[in-house]
Enzyme design. Structure first.
Site, PDB file in Angstrom:
ATOM      1  N   GLU B 114      -0.840  -5.436  34.179  1.00 14.19           N
ATOM      2  CA  GLU B 114      -1.023  -6.798  34.672  1.00 14.19           C
ATOM      3  C   GLU B 114      -2.508  -7.104  34.805  1.00 14.19           C
ATOM      4  O   GLU B 114      -2.987  -8.166  34.421  1.00 14.19           O
ATOM      5  CB  GLU B 114      -0.343  -6.974  36.038  1.00 14.19           C
ATOM      6  CG  GLU B 114       1.156  -6.628  36.063  1.00 14.19           C
ATOM      7  CD  GLU B 114       2.002  -7.597  35.254  1.00 14.19           C
ATOM      8  OE1 GLU B 114       1.463  -8.559  34.693  1.00 14.19           O
ATOM      9  OE2 GLU B 114       3.227  -7.370  35.173  1.00 14.19           O
ATOM     10  N   GLU B 144      -1.124 -13.270  35.721  1.00 18.74           N
ATOM     11  CA  GLU B 144      -1.373 -11.824  35.687  1.00 18.74           C
ATOM     12  C   GLU B 144      -2.118 -11.374  36.944  1.00 18.74           C
ATOM     13  O   GLU B 144      -1.954 -10.232  37.387  1.00 18.74           O
ATOM     14  CB  GLU B 144      -2.122 -11.421  34.416  1.00 18.74           C
ATOM     15  CG  GLU B 144      -1.485 -11.888  33.091  1.00 18.74           C
ATOM     16  CD  GLU B 144      -0.076 -11.349  32.802  1.00 18.74           C
ATOM     17  OE1 GLU B 144       0.549 -10.758  33.697  1.00 18.74           O
ATOM     18  OE2 GLU B 144       0.398 -11.549  31.660  1.00 18.74           O
ATOM     19  N   HIS B 147       0.742 -11.013  39.263  1.00 20.95           N
ATOM     20  CA  HIS B 147       1.528  -9.806  39.026  1.00 20.95           C
ATOM     21  C   HIS B 147       0.781  -8.549  39.453  1.00 20.95           C
ATOM     22  O   HIS B 147       1.388  -7.597  39.938  1.00 20.95           O
ATOM     23  CB  HIS B 147       1.915  -9.709  37.551  1.00 20.95           C
ATOM     24  CG  HIS B 147       2.679 -10.913  37.073  1.00 20.95           C
ATOM     25  ND1 HIS B 147       2.914 -11.169  35.757  1.00 20.95           N
ATOM     26  CD2 HIS B 147       3.258 -11.928  37.771  1.00 20.95           C
ATOM     27  CE1 HIS B 147       3.604 -12.291  35.641  1.00 20.95           C
ATOM     28  NE2 HIS B 147       3.820 -12.773  36.854  1.00 20.95           N
ATOM     29  N   GLU B 209       4.945  -7.834  25.974  1.00 22.20           N
ATOM     30  CA  GLU B 209       5.764  -8.729  26.788  1.00 22.20           C
ATOM     31  C   GLU B 209       7.114  -9.055  26.172  1.00 22.20           C
ATOM     32  O   GLU B 209       8.145  -8.962  26.834  1.00 22.20           O
ATOM     33  CB  GLU B 209       4.975 -10.003  27.113  1.00 22.20           C
ATOM     34  CG  GLU B 209       3.869  -9.686  28.085  1.00 22.20           C
ATOM     35  CD  GLU B 209       2.878 -10.802  28.330  1.00 22.20           C
ATOM     36  OE1 GLU B 209       2.305 -10.837  29.418  1.00 22.20           O
ATOM     37  OE2 GLU B 209       2.664 -11.632  27.434  1.00 22.20           O
ATOM     38  N   GLU B 243       7.161 -14.556  33.000  1.00 20.76           N
ATOM     39  CA  GLU B 243       6.958 -13.921  31.700  1.00 20.76           C
ATOM     40  C   GLU B 243       7.365 -14.811  30.529  1.00 20.76           C
ATOM     41  O   GLU B 243       6.859 -14.663  29.422  1.00 20.76           O
ATOM     42  CB  GLU B 243       7.692 -12.576  31.621  1.00 20.76           C
ATOM     43  CG  GLU B 243       7.089 -11.481  32.487  1.00 20.76           C
ATOM     44  CD  GLU B 243       5.633 -11.135  32.115  1.00 20.76           C
ATOM     45  OE1 GLU B 243       5.268 -11.269  30.947  1.00 20.76           O
ATOM     46  OE2 GLU B 243       4.883 -10.744  33.018  1.00 20.76           O
ATOM     47  N   HIS B 246       4.560 -16.293  29.037  1.00 18.16           N
ATOM     48  CA  HIS B 246       3.708 -15.392  28.266  1.00 18.16           C
ATOM     49  C   HIS B 246       4.293 -15.142  26.881  1.00 18.16           C
ATOM     50  O   HIS B 246       3.572 -15.053  25.902  1.00 18.16           O
ATOM     51  CB  HIS B 246       3.518 -14.074  29.025  1.00 18.16           C
ATOM     52  CG  HIS B 246       3.055 -14.316  30.438  1.00 18.16           C
ATOM     53  ND1 HIS B 246       2.895 -13.312  31.346  1.00 18.16           N
ATOM     54  CD2 HIS B 246       2.724 -15.462  31.075  1.00 18.16           C
ATOM     55  CE1 HIS B 246       2.490 -13.833  32.493  1.00 18.16           C
ATOM     56  NE2 HIS B 246       2.389 -15.130  32.352  1.00 18.16           N
TER      57      HIS B 246
HETATM   58 FE   LIG Z   1       2.645 -11.193  31.328  1.00 19.25          FE
HETATM   59 FE   LIG Z   2       2.492 -10.089  33.935  1.00 18.92          FE
END
Ligand SMILES: [Fe+2]
Ligand SMILES: [Fe+2]
Lengths: 391, 525
Positions: B114, B144, B147, B209, B243, B246
């Site tokens: 992360e 991130e 996270h 991811e 996510e 992402h």
């Molecule tokens: Fe991510």
């Molecule tokens: Fe992440």
């Protein structure tokens, strides 16, 4: 997720829970329960901000303060490091020393900004219900806001983009979150300059809220030539991440940014019956103050006072002052030309008021930035240079 | 607009419209694409051989303030559960011991991914030219950070409540001691941030991811829950909600370069390398953590792997990118072979060097062994017997003075570390696909365990120079290294890592290790 629902859970299924409980020792196996107990707290005790943030950066010990050893496991094509000391002229005895005085980690940061958003939406509903737009001077509303609040949006957007390489390259975790939050505030500011005009369009159909007007000012107007070139240069010509941040947050923004936001829009809006712009800008000023304190911690508390490299760093900061101050002052002088386009207001647009306003910005900057690293500035000469831009 | 026109409009409108009005995020966002301007040096500081299109849009059209509002709502839910219900239920302690140990690794190693993803998304934000595309990467950059802190919070929470806080409290400091760490950095740190920006995006978003996030984040929550851990699902499922953004970013990266002729030339090679890079570590490590780090099993790793990596990712996700010329990686076949035995091979080595861990490991129990044999026929004859031998020699008991690493030496089973992936392997004992290759370059020897990594090194040796633990520690006695790299508990003598999780078993100290007199040796020296 379906599996999760179908399956028995070890915490609630009596049979599984009993088996788990049977394996758990009566006493904990260690008495130390404080995560990050080895982290040097800035204050008396370690804060949650410090616990969550410190040493998330996995740098080896040859980048000061790192806890890892050895080389990078994959490098750039050609062999350049993932992170390296060569990415900045600054030297530090510990790149993990910085602490954001506001103690921001992610939930703290988004909570505050989320609240700002809710307050702003309630304010807009009230403003429109009150018909408060009626009090705004039409020239201010139709000329100044589209052009110059629009142009401010571009300045903020450019500063925002100056942070991308900094967030890639900087060598510390507390640094990275401070720079990230500063960046996010800048893109927020640029969006808020747009929001003011979009809001006016919604309650005054026919008002043009396209950013094109501000963009034209920013890219072609004489009032922004130096500002724009300075921002472009911080954004794309400068590779040293500390230099980018120093030029942005220790020179350009506290001078040019403050001149435009606080001493132009905040100060003049009431004179033109505008209570909308100052409300939105108040948010930006809160961000400015928070960022200012964090940057002071980085450049004054940590790097200028570094036990091994403080003197060396100060010399570099002076070099950066020499490099970035003239174009910033030129940007401020060019911005002065806008005053001639305003409907006059006594006590606001007369030369004495403008001079006082420029003096406030310059004086604040000298006290809070230049003096802190013993950089000598002639206040009256600097103010005079800026005021020479008045038309 | 002319003043008179606007003023007229204002007068008309204001007479009519005083309904409470505000502005939504989308109404601001729709202007986003105009926030850029052209100037001479407007180019990225991180060159890529691909060309990212100027008009690329993002799928999640957020502005900063709306992002903050949405995330803080998620935070309220997550912290509410953790700090209220779960704390009152003492949920942080009522976790199967093995699993509580596994989470020391999972949460901390994911945190590294992360953290590096912050820098990786920032690099992509720098290299994209379209403001919307930049905005998508910025959103990820902020996620991130979130996270990173969330993963840290899991360790923080367990440090407070789990019956063995050591390792949860100091993973960030002690993790560099063991042989799993450098491989972790390759996939989740350097692989995301060091290279062609688009290549990094492929590593992070298209593979890390889109492919491994599912097994990593979602499957972990299933294993956690089975093993009494409701803390991890509370946090990780909240991570997972971000996510999607992402994966959409990864998709947009491909869309943005699709029309560039370079894409046809390089994209599939880069994807293949990225896939191999990520799978080489995650396939064995995740399988090992799940199956050997749990009391209650969810399903065999090979099944999870086939469903999520092979079918969902290799088939459906990559299939959707087919119209942009993306093909399923050539190395997927080889990876599939590895998904069966590689994690069993790795646990053998991980257990052998248990003193370098920041977690307690346990030999498979009788119940575990039956499960392994049922799901991986042939397991007992190859692995089970070795564990029985180790157990019989007292590997769990400090008074035995026996560390399984010694068994490898006695039996001439040399352990190597692959230079590119940094994953350890034992050629004479492996049941997976690894095989030994050694190259010499600039007077230094390098070992490799597979053809794909070997190729990456052969074409760019300057990118993979990192020394491994055996080279770093060569000639040094084990207890010395442990003490130097903070591998002990708060009493200063007891190891954080232990070879069992039983209530009755004694804990090993530095002296116990010293008595075994294990000295590191570099197999390439
Ligand atoms: Fe991510
Ligand atoms: Fe992440």
């Amino acid at each position: 997720m379906s599996l999760l629902e179908e399956r028995k859970r070890g915490l609630t299924d009596p049979e599984m829970a009993a088996k788990i409980m049977a394996e758990i020792p009566d006493q904990p196996l260690d008495t130390q329960r404080k995560m990050g107990y080895y982290v040097q707290p800035r204050g008396k005790r370690l804060t949650e901000y410090e616990i969550m943030t410190c040493y998330t950066q996995p740098t080896p010990d040859w980048i000061s303060g790192g806890l890892d050893w050895g080389d990078w496991t994959q490098k750039f094509h050609g062999g350049r490091s993932s992170w390296g000391n060569e990415t900045t002229e600054m030297l530090s005895s510990d790149w993990h020393e910085h602490r954001d005085p506001a103690g921001r980690w992610h939930p703290v940061y988004v909570k505050a900004k989320g609240e700002d958003w809710r307050v702003l939406q309630r304010f807009m509903e009230t403003f429109s219900a009150e018909g408060a737009l009626r009090t705004i001077d039409p020239v201010w509303r139709d000329e100044i806001l589209p052009k110059h609040l629009g142009a401010l949006g571009y300045s903020e957007y450019g500063l925002f983009n100056a942070h991308s390489s900094v967030l890639r390259d900087c060598t510390g975790d507390t640094l990275r979150s401070t720079f990230a939050f500063a960046a996010f505030d800048k893109v927020d500011n640029s969006q808020m300059t747009q929001l003011v005009r979009t809001f006016i369009t919604k309650i005054m159909p026919g008002y043009d809220d396209s950013p094109a007007i501000g963009k034209k000012e920013w890219t072609q107007g004489a009032a922004y030539k130096s500002a724009r070139e300075t921002v472009e240069s911080m954004w794309q010509d400068t590779y040293d991440w500390n230099e980018v941040m120093f030029a942005t947050h220790m020179i350009y923004d506290p001078l040019f940014g403050q001149l435009v936001r606080r001493e132009f829009f905040q100060r003049l809006s009431p004179a033109y019956g505008d209570s909308l712009t100052p409300f939105v800008l108040a948010g930006m000023q809160t961000y400015f103050q928070t960022t200012k304190a964090a940057m002071a911690d980085i450049y004054h508390h940590c790097l200028d006072n570094d036990k091994n490299y403080g003197g060396f760093n100060r010399r570099w900061m002076h070099v950066w002052m020499e490099k970035w101050l003239p174009s910033t002052v030129a940007a401020m002088a060019e911005f002065m030309s806008i005053y001639a386009t305003l409907p006059t207001r006594d006590g606001f647009t007369d030369k004495a008021s403008i001079a006082a306003s420029v003096n406030r910005v310059v004086e604040d900057w000298i006290v809070d930035y230049a003096n802190k690293i013993d950089y000598k500035v002639d206040q009256s000469a600097m103010v005079a240079t800026i005021l020479a831009g008045l038309k | 607009m002319a003043i008179s026109l606007a003023t007229n409009a204002a007068t008309d409108a204001l007479a009519l419209n005083r309904a409470p009005t505000s502005v939504g995020a989308q109404e601001v966002h729709k202007w986003m694409q105009d926030f850029n301007w052209d100037f001479k040096n407007n180019r990225t500081k991180y060159p890529t051989k691909y060309l990212m299109a100027n008009d690329t849009k993002e799928q999640f059209k957020l502005i900063a303030k709306e992002y903050a509002r949405m995330e803080s709502v998620k935070d309220e839910r997550q912290f509410g559960s953790l700090q209220d219900a779960l704390t009152r239920m003492n949920a942080g302690n009522r976790v199967a011991p093995k699993w509580g140990e596994t989470m020391k690794v999972v949460s901390n190693f994911l945190e590294v991914g992360e953290y590096n993803a912050i820098a990786a998304s920032a690099m992509l934000w720098d290299s994209a030219s379209a403001p919307e595309q930049k905005n998508g990467y910025l959103g990820q950059c902020m996620d991130e950070i979130r996270h990173t802190h969330q993963c840290g919070y899991v360790n923080y929470y367990f440090a407070k409540y789990f019956h063995d806080p050591a390792g949860h409290t100091d993973a960030r400091r002690v993790r560099t001691l063991g042989p799993l760490w450098k491989g972790m950095k390759r996939v989740f740190a350097d692989g995301f941030i060091s290279g062609d920006a688009v290549e990094c995006s492929i590593n992070l978003q298209l593979v890390g991811e889109a492919c491994f996030t599912n097994p990593l984040i979602v499957a972990v929550t299933e294993w956690a829950s089975a093993n009494g851990d409701e803390v991890t699902p509370t946090v990780f499922l909240s991570i997972e909600t971000d996510e999607l953004r992402h994966m959409a970013n990864g998709y947009q990266t491909v869309v943005s370069i699709a029309h560039d002729p370079a894409a046809a030339k390089y994209l599939n090679t880069d994807l293949n390398n990225a896939f191999w890079t990520q799978q080489k570590y995650f396939t064995p490590v995740l399988g090992m953590l799940f199956e050997y780090g749990s009391k209650f099993k969810v399903e065999p790793w090979v099944k999870t792997w086939n469903r999520w990596v092979y079918e969902d990712w290799g088939g459906i996700w990559i299939g959707r990118l087919g119209k942009y010329g993306v093909q399923s990686p050539a190395s997927l076949k080889d990876a599939k072979k590895d998904a069966y035995w590689a994690h069993h091979d790795l646990f053998l080595l991980a257990y052998a060097v248990w003193p370098t861990g920041f977690f307690r490991l346990a030999l498979p129990s009788k119940e575990d062994a039956d499960w392994f044999e049922a799901n991986y026929p042939g397991w007992y004859d190859h692995y089970g017997k070795i564990y029985e031998e180790w157990r019989a020699r007292g590997c769990e008991d400090p008074s035995s003075g026996f560390i399984p690493l010694q068994w490898f030496v006695e039996n001439n089973h040399e352990i190597y570390i692959d230079r590119v992936s940094q994953v350890p392997f034992c050629p004479s004992l492996t049941k997976g696909a690894s095989s030994l290759r050694i190259h010499e370059y600039n007077g230094k020897k390098h070992a490799f365990s597979d053809e794909w990594g070997e190729r990456m090194w052969l074409s760019e040796p300057e990118r993979y120079e990192c020394q491994n633990v055996f080279e770093q520690y060569a000639g040094r006695e084990l207890s010395e290294v442990i003490a130097e790299l903070w591998g002990v508990r708060s009493d200063g003598v007891t190891l954080i890592g232990q070879p069992h999780v039983t209530k009755e078993g004694k804990l090993w100290t530095l002296d116990d290790i010293k008595r075994a007199n294990c000295v590191f040796k570099d197999p390439l020296a």
